[in-house]
Design a protein around this motif. Structure first.
Motif, PDB file in Angstrom:
ATOM      1  N   GLU A 260       0.824  -1.205   0.000  1.00  0.00           N
ATOM      2  CA  GLU A 260       0.000   0.000   0.000  1.00  0.00           C
ATOM      3  C   GLU A 260       0.861   1.259   0.000  1.00  0.00           C
ATOM      4  OE1 GLU A 260      -3.487   2.130   2.722  1.00  0.00           O
ATOM      5  OE2 GLU A 260      -2.697   0.159   3.272  1.00  0.00           O
ATOM      6  N   ASN A 263       2.397   2.286  -3.389  1.00  0.00           N
ATOM      7  CA  ASN A 263       1.424   2.793  -4.353  1.00  0.00           C
ATOM      8  C   ASN A 263       1.448   4.307  -4.461  1.00  0.00           C
ATOM      9  OD1 ASN A 263       0.305   0.497  -5.467  1.00  0.00           O
ATOM     10  ND2 ASN A 263      -1.183   0.237  -3.812  1.00  0.00           N
ATOM     11  N   LEU A 266       3.035   4.708  -7.517  1.00  0.00           N
ATOM     12  CA  LEU A 266       2.501   3.935  -8.646  1.00  0.00           C
ATOM     13  C   LEU A 266       1.035   4.213  -8.933  1.00  0.00           C
ATOM     14  CD1 LEU A 266       4.062   0.441  -7.747  1.00  0.00           C
ATOM     15  CD2 LEU A 266       4.870   2.025  -9.503  1.00  0.00           C
ATOM     16  N   GLY A 267       0.325   4.762  -7.962  1.00  0.00           N
ATOM     17  CA  GLY A 267      -1.130   4.808  -8.076  1.00  0.00           C
ATOM     18  C   GLY A 267      -1.760   6.120  -8.485  1.00  0.00           C
ATOM     19  N   ASP A 269      -1.096   9.147  -7.346  1.00  0.00           N
ATOM     20  CA  ASP A 269      -0.984  10.214  -6.365  1.00  0.00           C
ATOM     21  C   ASP A 269      -0.059  11.308  -6.891  1.00  0.00           C
ATOM     22  OD1 ASP A 269       0.592  11.381  -3.837  1.00  0.00           O
ATOM     23  OD2 ASP A 269      -1.371  10.702  -3.149  1.00  0.00           O
ATOM     24  N   THR A 272       3.403  10.338  -7.556  1.00  0.00           N
ATOM     25  CA  THR A 272       3.728   9.471  -8.693  1.00  0.00           C
ATOM     26  C   THR A 272       4.453  10.241  -9.790  1.00  0.00           C
ATOM     27  OG1 THR A 272       1.856   8.017  -8.208  1.00  0.00           O
ATOM     28  CG2 THR A 272       2.798   7.888 -10.411  1.00  0.00           C
TER      29      THR A 272
END
Length: 337
Positions: A260, A263, A266-267, A269, A272
């Motif tokens: 988590e 991320n 990677l997600g 945000d 990133t």
């Protein structure tokens, strides 16, 4: 006294682990700058020591004889930044009055205590060769002080260091490696931050530190030496990319909390694009591309590549520190709301 010392170490460790953390203000800009300057110091010491052992002073004067002068300067600036971040500044000397095996800060304090005399001995061992004009000027001024006794002391210390240059260099290499790894372990030792809780951070910060040290040498070097050190830095950047992949694999497969946490890079945000653009692309990929272009005969400004590497080194530490505290604040917000 022992109780005061242990309380200071415990408080500092708890603060770093998150027991008293309430947000980014716990660690401001001072800690990432300290980590960066500690890393570049380690890099300078390691490269200079290796060049000294290879007797490359004539061909590569900056990396062998001159750049080491910057090591205690950068380290002192980093220590100054860290001092500004300390909550109990009056207890800073307590770290040197005991040694706590389980305290990362205690280990770091003693590593730093070793680095200073090692770097000074390295400077003395190369001072006459690396800064001959400055040495002459200093000698002339010291001749009139205390009937030349200060000058005799300096000459004795320089002669001693020159005579034992190889021993000093061999001592400097493990000292520099310890400092470089410490700057990563300082983060990875704290389980309260899943983003930091990885054994890979030690090697990652070590290689990054050596790379930024090489980049700084490139800034000061002429054509032949610049080309030689650039070749070394390319290999270091590629190694750093490989270690970064291992870090991501370890985080993704390391359990729910680590998966988590990673991320945030990677997600989608905010961190990133910041991570991938300002660190990975600008600090790693682009310098490699510029070196490749230069090898094809395309003229590249000689300062651009090393400046990008230095920028990437700073961004790596700022992003990792900032992101970990943002993750903690987000977790607290989810629990409360």
């Amino acid at each position: 006294m022992t109780e005061i010392i242990m309380n200071e170490i415990t408080y500092t460790t708890q603060k770093m682990a998150g027991s008293y953390a309430e947000g980014w203000h716990i660690w401001g800009w001072e800690v990432p700058i300290y980590l960066f300057l500690g890393g570049i110091t380690a890099g300078i010491i390691i490269i200079a020591a290796l060049m000294m052992l290879k007797k490359r002073g004539k061909d590569f004067p900056v990396s062998t004889n001159r750049v080491i002068l910057w090591a205690p300067v950068f380290l002192s600036l980093g220590m100054g930044a860290l001092f500004l971040d300390l909550t109990n500044k009056l207890n800073v000397l307590s770290f040197y009055m005991t040694f706590e095996m389980t305290s990362v800060m205690s280990w770091g304090s003693w590593i730093l205590l070793i680095i200073y005399p090692v770097s000074i001995l390295m400077i003395l061992s190369t001072f006459r060769e690396g800064y001959s004009e400055l040495y002459v000027k200093i000698s002339k001024k010291l001749e009139t002080i205390m009937d030349g006794k200060v000058l005799k002391l300096l000459e004795y210390m320089i002669s001693f260091s020159e005579k034992n240059r190889d021993v000093i260099a061999k001592t400097a290499i493990p000292s520099g490696i310890a400092l470089g790894i410490y700057t990563g372990i300082l983060l990875s030792a704290f389980n309260a931050r899943p983003l930091w809780n990885s054994a890979i951070l030690g090697p990652l910060f070590l290689v990054s530190g050596i790379s930024t040290g090489a980049a700084f040498i490139i800034l000061l070097s002429e054509k032949d030496e610049r080309h030689f050190i650039s070749g070394i830095d390319v290999k270091l950047i590629m190694t750093e990319l490989f270690i970064l992949v291992l870090y991501f694999i370890g985080q993704i497969t390391g359990g729910a909390s680590k998966s988590e946490a990673i991320n945030i890079f990677l997600g989608g945000d905010l961190f990133t694009p910041v991570f991938w653009i300002f660190f990975v692309f600008a600090g790693l990929i682009l310098p490699l591309f510029l070196d490749w272009q230069e090898s094809r005969g395309i003229e590249i400004h000689p300062k651009l590549q090393p400046l990008l590497v230095l920028f990437g080194g700073v961004m790596l530490r700022i992003i990792l520190v900032k992101a970990a505290f943002i993750l903690r604040d987000t977790s607290i917000h989810k629990m409360l709301y």
